[in-house]
Motif scaffolding. Sequence first.
Motif, PDB file in Angstrom:
ATOM      1  N   THR A  58     -24.789  33.868  -2.594  1.00  0.00           N
ATOM      2  CA  THR A  58     -25.740  34.667  -3.362  1.00  0.00           C
ATOM      3  C   THR A  58     -26.988  35.049  -2.578  1.00  0.00           C
ATOM      4  O   THR A  58     -28.060  34.471  -2.761  1.00  0.00           O
ATOM      5  CB  THR A  58     -26.164  33.918  -4.647  1.00  0.00           C
ATOM      6  N   ALA A  98     -29.414  38.451  -1.759  1.00  0.00           N
ATOM      7  CA  ALA A  98     -29.661  39.806  -2.240  1.00  0.00           C
ATOM      8  C   ALA A  98     -30.898  40.371  -1.575  1.00  0.00           C
ATOM      9  O   ALA A  98     -31.880  39.655  -1.342  1.00  0.00           O
ATOM     10  CB  ALA A  98     -29.831  39.810  -3.758  1.00  0.00           C
ATOM     11  N   TRP A 146     -24.130  39.886   1.805  1.00  0.00           N
ATOM     12  CA  TRP A 146     -25.355  40.383   1.203  1.00  0.00           C
ATOM     13  C   TRP A 146     -25.055  41.412   0.112  1.00  0.00           C
ATOM     14  O   TRP A 146     -24.152  42.228   0.254  1.00  0.00           O
ATOM     15  CB  TRP A 146     -26.246  41.027   2.262  1.00  0.00           C
ATOM     16  N   THR A 147     -25.881  41.360  -0.939  1.00  0.00           N
ATOM     17  CA  THR A 147     -25.841  42.348  -2.005  1.00  0.00           C
ATOM     18  C   THR A 147     -27.110  43.185  -1.948  1.00  0.00           C
ATOM     19  O   THR A 147     -28.215  42.631  -1.876  1.00  0.00           O
ATOM     20  CB  THR A 147     -25.745  41.679  -3.384  1.00  0.00           C
TER      21      THR A 147
END
Length: 541
Positions: free
Chosen positions: A514, A516, A536-537
């Motif tokens: 997780t 971001a 990566w988001t």
Amino acid sequence: MHTTRAKPLIELLAALLTACNGSSGPTVPSPGTEPLPPAFVPSAVALPNIPAREFVATSFGAIPNDGRDDTAALQAALDAVNVAGGGTLVVPAGRFDISINPATGRALTIYPRLRLAGRPAGQATLRVADAQMVYESVMAPATYPTRLDDFELVGITIDGNGRNNPVRNADETNGDLLDDTRTLRIALRSFRGSRARVADCTFTDFDNGNTISFNGAEVTDVVIERNRFLNAGGVLIDHDHSSIYTDGIRVRIADNQFRSRNGVGTLGARTAIESHGDEHEVRGNDIAGFLQGANLVGIVGAPARQRYARNTIAGAAIGLNIWPLAGMAPANAPPAFITLALDSNEIRLDPDGWWPSPAMVADAPSGIRFEPGVANGRLLRLEMRSNQITFATFGGRAADVDRLSVGISLRGVEPRLAIEYLDISDNTIRDAIGPGILSVAIVGGTVASRIVGNTLTDVGRGRTLIGVGDVLRVGMAIGGATKNLTISGNTVTAGMSPITTLTGFLLASTCSVTCAVGPNTTTGVERAVNITGQGWTVVPQ
């Protein structure tokens, strides 16, 4: 005009890792079992408890301003206070001359339950005589193991007469405690004891190892406040120096002023404050003209909780230099820092002033950084909030190391430097030679870390960043291994012409859980986000 980028960020960051330890990249240590510690709130520091009786130095034959040596008379007065069971020795206005006793290596032997007080405050001076180059301390307990409990030094000026007692070679300072070379050159020293306070004093014209040193596993409850450290160093050679050096538990260093003799570039003005140990609060200090504002040290086996807040550091090459030390311990060894908080410090760097000086021992000026050669311990909680970092001078020198001249640099002895919880928030970084923020450490744990609300302006200005190195003409570069990390609410602005900051955020790390990025704001850059890592988001604007 800038040339086309020739090397992707992931390769450059891998090269940085290889330069540090020969590894091609970081390995994640086994997860620790420690819960996230709470934010560090300094404990109350116990103050000295000193009997009410008073003695006056002139009653024992000390005569101010007569040009004669007052050492024997002052020692007789100190001895009398000790025999009586403690109390205050008043030193009246005027100058009292003191000299080093070759048999002890110090001028004055001090005792527990003693207050040495200038009265009126600030008008009494103890001045070290000429030609006292080699000494252990100006004042100290009788032996290294002797405890100094309930001691206070207030309202006195101690003049080291450094121009007539210069350090001539490095062997004359910071000697080995295990030998008898008498080369510590400390103004005030204690290695054991509780409840000490130094307040409203002036330490001037010292060319020495440490000026104040409370240093040992049995040191507790020390207050050093509202003192002035003036005319430090600047005589013949450069050498290691810390005006205040502490190692112990419950130490407060507050509202002191530090000035080197010649300002930026001064020889022998390495560090204003060096803090080892647990429960240190360092706040409200005013530092100018030292190579480094402070060294912050935590060690595996004796982990530290420290807080630096509202300090002003000007004319430095390094603002705050962090040493989490693990030595040869394994990567999942106990932490070196339990919690380290750096809040609301103002740091103004002067690279152009330090580069020409023989005192320049670090070629990569940075606002806040890990000591690259030794930082390899774990930190359970690291917070850097609301600091202001400015590179006040940079005339365009070109050097390969410029890419490491960073506002905030999380880089040590990889792949072992690990930060389990990281909070970099609301900092302002201007005109950095390299990136505003650079991380190649292992970052993240079970609690989400964050880099949020930072303002990075006109960073990545180094001339060698153009061409092969311009991949680091960025606001923020994140390598290493990460998990549970959010990068949001940051602003990267390129306002110079030609543009110095090409990319807002370069993310070369491999995220396991997780991570971001966004929303963030970029202005004037060629590319907002460049992701060469994995996991990566991107959160859109």
